[in-house]
Design a protein around this motif. Structure first.
Motif, PDB file in Angstrom:
ATOM      1  N   ALA A 159      55.144 -35.746 -46.189  1.00  0.00           N
ATOM      2  CA  ALA A 159      53.917 -35.857 -45.483  1.00  0.00           C
ATOM      3  C   ALA A 159      54.104 -36.457 -43.905  1.00  0.00           C
ATOM      4  CB  ALA A 159      53.122 -36.928 -46.016  1.00  0.00           C
ATOM      5  N   GLY A 160      55.048 -37.173 -43.713  1.00  0.00           N
ATOM      6  CA  GLY A 160      55.759 -37.459 -42.292  1.00  0.00           C
ATOM      7  C   GLY A 160      56.310 -36.197 -41.688  1.00  0.00           C
ATOM      8  N   ALA A 161      57.159 -35.434 -42.443  1.00  0.00           N
ATOM      9  CA  ALA A 161      57.803 -34.363 -41.965  1.00  0.00           C
ATOM     10  C   ALA A 161      56.875 -33.193 -41.572  1.00  0.00           C
ATOM     11  CB  ALA A 161      58.875 -33.645 -42.908  1.00  0.00           C
ATOM     12  N   ARG A 162      55.710 -33.198 -42.462  1.00  0.00           N
ATOM     13  CA  ARG A 162      54.998 -32.028 -42.132  1.00  0.00           C
ATOM     14  C   ARG A 162      53.962 -32.567 -40.782  1.00  0.00           C
ATOM     15  NH1 ARG A 162      49.590 -31.733 -43.531  1.00  0.00           N
ATOM     16  NH2 ARG A 162      49.553 -33.446 -44.893  1.00  0.00           N
ATOM     17  N   ARG A 163      53.519 -33.702 -40.750  1.00  0.00           N
ATOM     18  CA  ARG A 163      52.807 -34.149 -39.401  1.00  0.00           C
ATOM     19  C   ARG A 163      53.661 -34.013 -38.397  1.00  0.00           C
ATOM     20  NH1 ARG A 163      50.911 -38.286 -43.051  1.00  0.00           N
ATOM     21  NH2 ARG A 163      52.465 -39.518 -42.430  1.00  0.00           N
TER      22      ARG A 163
ATOM     23  N   ARG B 197      56.079 -31.730 -37.958  1.00  0.00           N
ATOM     24  CA  ARG B 197      56.271 -30.243 -37.407  1.00  0.00           C
ATOM     25  C   ARG B 197      55.038 -29.846 -36.676  1.00  0.00           C
ATOM     26  NH1 ARG B 197      58.498 -30.057 -42.572  1.00  0.00           N
ATOM     27  NH2 ARG B 197      56.565 -29.147 -43.606  1.00  0.00           N
ATOM     28  N   ILE B 198      53.791 -30.210 -37.220  1.00  0.00           N
ATOM     29  CA  ILE B 198      52.601 -29.887 -36.593  1.00  0.00           C
ATOM     30  C   ILE B 198      52.400 -30.306 -35.362  1.00  0.00           C
ATOM     31  CG2 ILE B 198      49.952 -30.222 -36.775  1.00  0.00           C
ATOM     32  CD1 ILE B 198      50.271 -30.595 -39.912  1.00  0.00           C
ATOM     33  N   ALA B 199      52.932 -31.596 -35.101  1.00  0.00           N
ATOM     34  CA  ALA B 199      52.819 -32.187 -33.697  1.00  0.00           C
ATOM     35  C   ALA B 199      53.895 -31.646 -32.848  1.00  0.00           C
ATOM     36  CB  ALA B 199      53.142 -33.926 -33.721  1.00  0.00           C
ATOM     37  N   PHE B 200      54.973 -30.979 -33.388  1.00  0.00           N
ATOM     38  CA  PHE B 200      55.792 -30.042 -32.448  1.00  0.00           C
ATOM     39  C   PHE B 200      55.289 -29.108 -32.108  1.00  0.00           C
ATOM     40  CE2 PHE B 200      59.751 -27.580 -32.349  1.00  0.00           C
ATOM     41  CZ  PHE B 200      60.366 -27.997 -31.209  1.00  0.00           C
ATOM     42  N   ALA B 201      54.592 -28.508 -33.366  1.00  0.00           N
ATOM     43  CA  ALA B 201      53.947 -26.983 -32.941  1.00  0.00           C
ATOM     44  C   ALA B 201      52.999 -27.143 -31.892  1.00  0.00           C
ATOM     45  CB  ALA B 201      53.504 -26.383 -34.327  1.00  0.00           C
ATOM     46  N   ILE B 202      52.029 -27.976 -31.818  1.00  0.00           N
ATOM     47  CA  ILE B 202      51.010 -28.448 -30.832  1.00  0.00           C
ATOM     48  C   ILE B 202      51.619 -28.471 -29.545  1.00  0.00           C
ATOM     49  CG2 ILE B 202      49.310 -29.831 -30.318  1.00  0.00           C
ATOM     50  CD1 ILE B 202      48.648 -30.328 -33.035  1.00  0.00           C
ATOM     51  N   VAL B 203      52.742 -29.423 -29.719  1.00  0.00           N
ATOM     52  CA  VAL B 203      53.374 -29.467 -28.161  1.00  0.00           C
ATOM     53  C   VAL B 203      53.957 -28.192 -27.603  1.00  0.00           C
ATOM     54  CG1 VAL B 203      55.304 -30.754 -27.144  1.00  0.00           C
ATOM     55  CG2 VAL B 203      53.944 -31.864 -28.405  1.00  0.00           C
ATOM     56  N   LEU B 204      54.781 -27.457 -28.379  1.00  0.00           N
ATOM     57  CA  LEU B 204      55.230 -26.219 -27.982  1.00  0.00           C
ATOM     58  C   LEU B 204      53.956 -25.216 -27.591  1.00  0.00           C
ATOM     59  CD1 LEU B 204      58.101 -25.310 -30.556  1.00  0.00           C
ATOM     60  CD2 LEU B 204      58.273 -25.746 -28.077  1.00  0.00           C
ATOM     61  N   ALA B 205      53.151 -25.373 -28.234  1.00  0.00           N
ATOM     62  CA  ALA B 205      51.924 -24.142 -27.871  1.00  0.00           C
ATOM     63  C   ALA B 205      51.346 -24.711 -26.468  1.00  0.00           C
ATOM     64  CB  ALA B 205      50.923 -24.380 -28.889  1.00  0.00           C
ATOM     65  N   LEU B 206      51.305 -26.099 -26.363  1.00  0.00           N
ATOM     66  CA  LEU B 206      50.470 -26.357 -24.869  1.00  0.00           C
ATOM     67  C   LEU B 206      51.727 -25.943 -23.986  1.00  0.00           C
ATOM     68  CD1 LEU B 206      49.099 -29.888 -25.898  1.00  0.00           C
ATOM     69  CD2 LEU B 206      48.018 -27.742 -25.569  1.00  0.00           C
ATOM     70  N   LEU B 207      53.101 -26.314 -24.187  1.00  0.00           N
ATOM     71  CA  LEU B 207      53.849 -26.017 -23.146  1.00  0.00           C
ATOM     72  C   LEU B 207      53.946 -24.446 -22.971  1.00  0.00           C
ATOM     73  CD1 LEU B 207      57.147 -28.191 -24.196  1.00  0.00           C
ATOM     74  CD2 LEU B 207      55.609 -28.280 -22.225  1.00  0.00           C
ATOM     75  N   GLY B 208      53.856 -23.496 -23.905  1.00  0.00           N
ATOM     76  CA  GLY B 208      53.860 -22.326 -23.700  1.00  0.00           C
ATOM     77  C   GLY B 208      52.516 -21.753 -22.791  1.00  0.00           C
ATOM     78  N   LEU B 209      51.246 -22.477 -23.179  1.00  0.00           N
ATOM     79  CA  LEU B 209      50.001 -22.284 -22.498  1.00  0.00           C
ATOM     80  C   LEU B 209      50.457 -22.660 -21.024  1.00  0.00           C
ATOM     81  CD1 LEU B 209      47.489 -23.081 -24.863  1.00  0.00           C
ATOM     82  CD2 LEU B 209      48.109 -20.960 -24.108  1.00  0.00           C
ATOM     83  N   TRP B 210      50.931 -23.633 -20.833  1.00  0.00           N
ATOM     84  CA  TRP B 210      51.230 -24.070 -19.559  1.00  0.00           C
ATOM     85  C   TRP B 210      51.936 -23.031 -18.447  1.00  0.00           C
ATOM     86  CZ3 TRP B 210      49.258 -26.807 -15.790  1.00  0.00           C
ATOM     87  CH2 TRP B 210      50.062 -27.219 -14.617  1.00  0.00           C
ATOM     88  N   THR B 211      53.213 -22.636 -19.344  1.00  0.00           N
ATOM     89  CA  THR B 211      54.087 -21.737 -18.860  1.00  0.00           C
ATOM     90  C   THR B 211      53.496 -20.596 -18.322  1.00  0.00           C
ATOM     91  OG1 THR B 211      55.818 -22.817 -20.090  1.00  0.00           O
ATOM     92  CG2 THR B 211      56.382 -20.669 -19.136  1.00  0.00           C
ATOM     93  N   LEU B 212      52.615 -19.826 -19.121  1.00  0.00           N
ATOM     94  CA  LEU B 212      51.978 -18.786 -18.792  1.00  0.00           C
ATOM     95  C   LEU B 212      50.445 -18.785 -18.302  1.00  0.00           C
ATOM     96  CD1 LEU B 212      53.036 -17.075 -22.274  1.00  0.00           C
ATOM     97  CD2 LEU B 212      53.858 -16.816 -20.047  1.00  0.00           C
ATOM     98  N   HIS B 213      50.180 -19.924 -17.737  1.00  0.00           N
ATOM     99  CA  HIS B 213      48.706 -20.188 -17.487  1.00  0.00           C
ATOM    100  C   HIS B 213      48.355 -19.242 -16.007  1.00  0.00           C
ATOM    101  CE1 HIS B 213      50.597 -22.898 -14.484  1.00  0.00           C
ATOM    102  NE2 HIS B 213      49.290 -22.490 -13.697  1.00  0.00           N
TER     103      HIS B 213
END
Length: 359
Positions: free
Chosen positions: A18-22, A24-40
């Motif tokens: 459960a901790g590993a899944r959370r 991964r979700i947090a890491f994916a969210i951070v990566l998505a936000l970084l990607g949006l910021w890069t391409l904004h």
């Protein structure tokens, strides 16, 4: 059932997993936000490319089925992308060419005004009130060559040069965004089917069974908005182009095309036919000016309050009020992109609300 909870009857998830899944979700969210910021800075171009691809996809798919592609499958994406680019670039080129001609005439007019002054136009005498006062002010301030030269000399050349540089920079930025939108459109045409399948699977995992329905509703909203904006804008341009020709407005065909483009934007068409009315008024054709403006207001009223909401609302099954608020609110928040994003967001929210409140 709370989000992330295990289904009834299922074995509880081990704490480490459960901790590993959370994580991964947090890491994916951070990566998505970084990607949006890069391409904004390029997100508007990407969204425009997606809107154009969605609007043209049914026709593109019919052409592909009629003449199946061969080899690397770049023929039809290239043809459609080039067609869309020309659809925007050719009218823009004609407008720039006409603007260049008018700029030369305007420069010659300014030079002539500095030498000989600006004589009062005949239509001043036909004003319904204040004709004598306006004519007297014109004679005192504009008809005399010295006064005209002084008035034109007040223009700060440094400010005009800075304004020109700023305008050039903005045009260059828009041209770059347009180029990336066209490039995005090419890849969406080429890989659209695979990408659509991935998006549908992702939405089903994120939103459950309603995810695919929400996406299809948003796509239908884009189709309806394109029909409501483009087709209605073309209709308004044709009708007012005929009115310009009948009333004797200079360059009625070019002005009708400009009206069609402006009519795709809320409250854009009145600016064009209002300017046409002023041109007629300056020529002394008061009755023709009133006719053009009155007919334009009637056409735009019918288009904006009857035809356009019916087309958009019929495609998305949205009430008239939500269609109108989606268009106007979307333009206020997102600019021109809001013309399409606003109704799409309203359509998705309406569908989610209906499923949430269903008995």
């Amino acid at each position: 059932m709370p989000l992330g909870a295990a289904p009834p009857g299922a074995a509880p998830e081990p704490p480490r997993e459960a901790g590993a899944r959370r994580a991964r979700i947090a890491f994916a969210i951070v990566l998505a936000l970084l990607g949006l910021w890069t391409l904004h800075g390029f997100l508007p171009a990407l969204v425009w490319g997606a809107i154009l691809a969605i609007a043209l996809w049914p026709f593109y798919r019919r052409v592909r089925r009629r003449w199946p592609p061969r080899g690397h499958d770049i023929l039809w994406p290239s043809v459609f992308t080039a067609g869309v680019a020309l659809l925007f670039l050719l009218p823009l080129g004609l407008l720039l060419l006409q603007a260049g001609k008018e700029a030369g005439s305007l420069l010659r007019w300014a030079q002539e005004a500095q030498r000989n002054g600006m004589p009062a136009p005949p239509w001043l005498a036909t004003l319904p009130f204040g004709a004598a006062q306006v004519s007297a002010w014109w004679q005192d301030n504009l008809a005399d060559p010295g006064a005209t030269a002084e008035l034109l000399g007040r223009l700060n050349q440094a400010e005009l040069l800075g304004l020109g540089r700023q305008l050039g920079a903005n045009l260059l930025h828009r041209a770059v965004l347009f180029g990336f939108a066209i490039l995005t459109l090419f890849f969406l045409f080429r890989d659209g089917e695979a990408l659509a399948a991935q998006v549908l699977r992702g939405s089903a995992r994120a939103l459950g069974p309603s995810g695919e329905r929400v996406l299809r509703q948003m796509v239908a909203s884009v189709h309806g908005t394109v029909d409501g904006l483009v087709l209605v804008g073309l209709g308004v341009g044709v009708l007012l182009g005929i009115a310009y020709a009948v009333a004797g407005v200079p360059h009625p065909t070019l002005l009708g095309a400009l009206t069609a483009l402006a009519a795709m934007i809320p409250f854009g068409a009145p600016v064009v036919f209002g300017a046409a009315g002023l041109v007629l008024l300056a020529q002394g054709a008061t009755l023709a000016a009133a006719g053009v403006v009155g007919f334009g207001m009637l056409v735009v009223f019918v288009a904006d309050h009857a035809v356009r909401p019916a087309l958009i609302g019929g495609a998305t099954r949205l009430p008239f009020l939500l269609v109108l608020l989606g268009i106007l609110g979307g333009v206020e928040v997102w600019g021109l992109l809001g013309l399409f994003l606003g109704p799409a967001i309203m359509a998705a929210l309406t569908l989610l609300w209906q499923e949430w409140t269903a008995a």
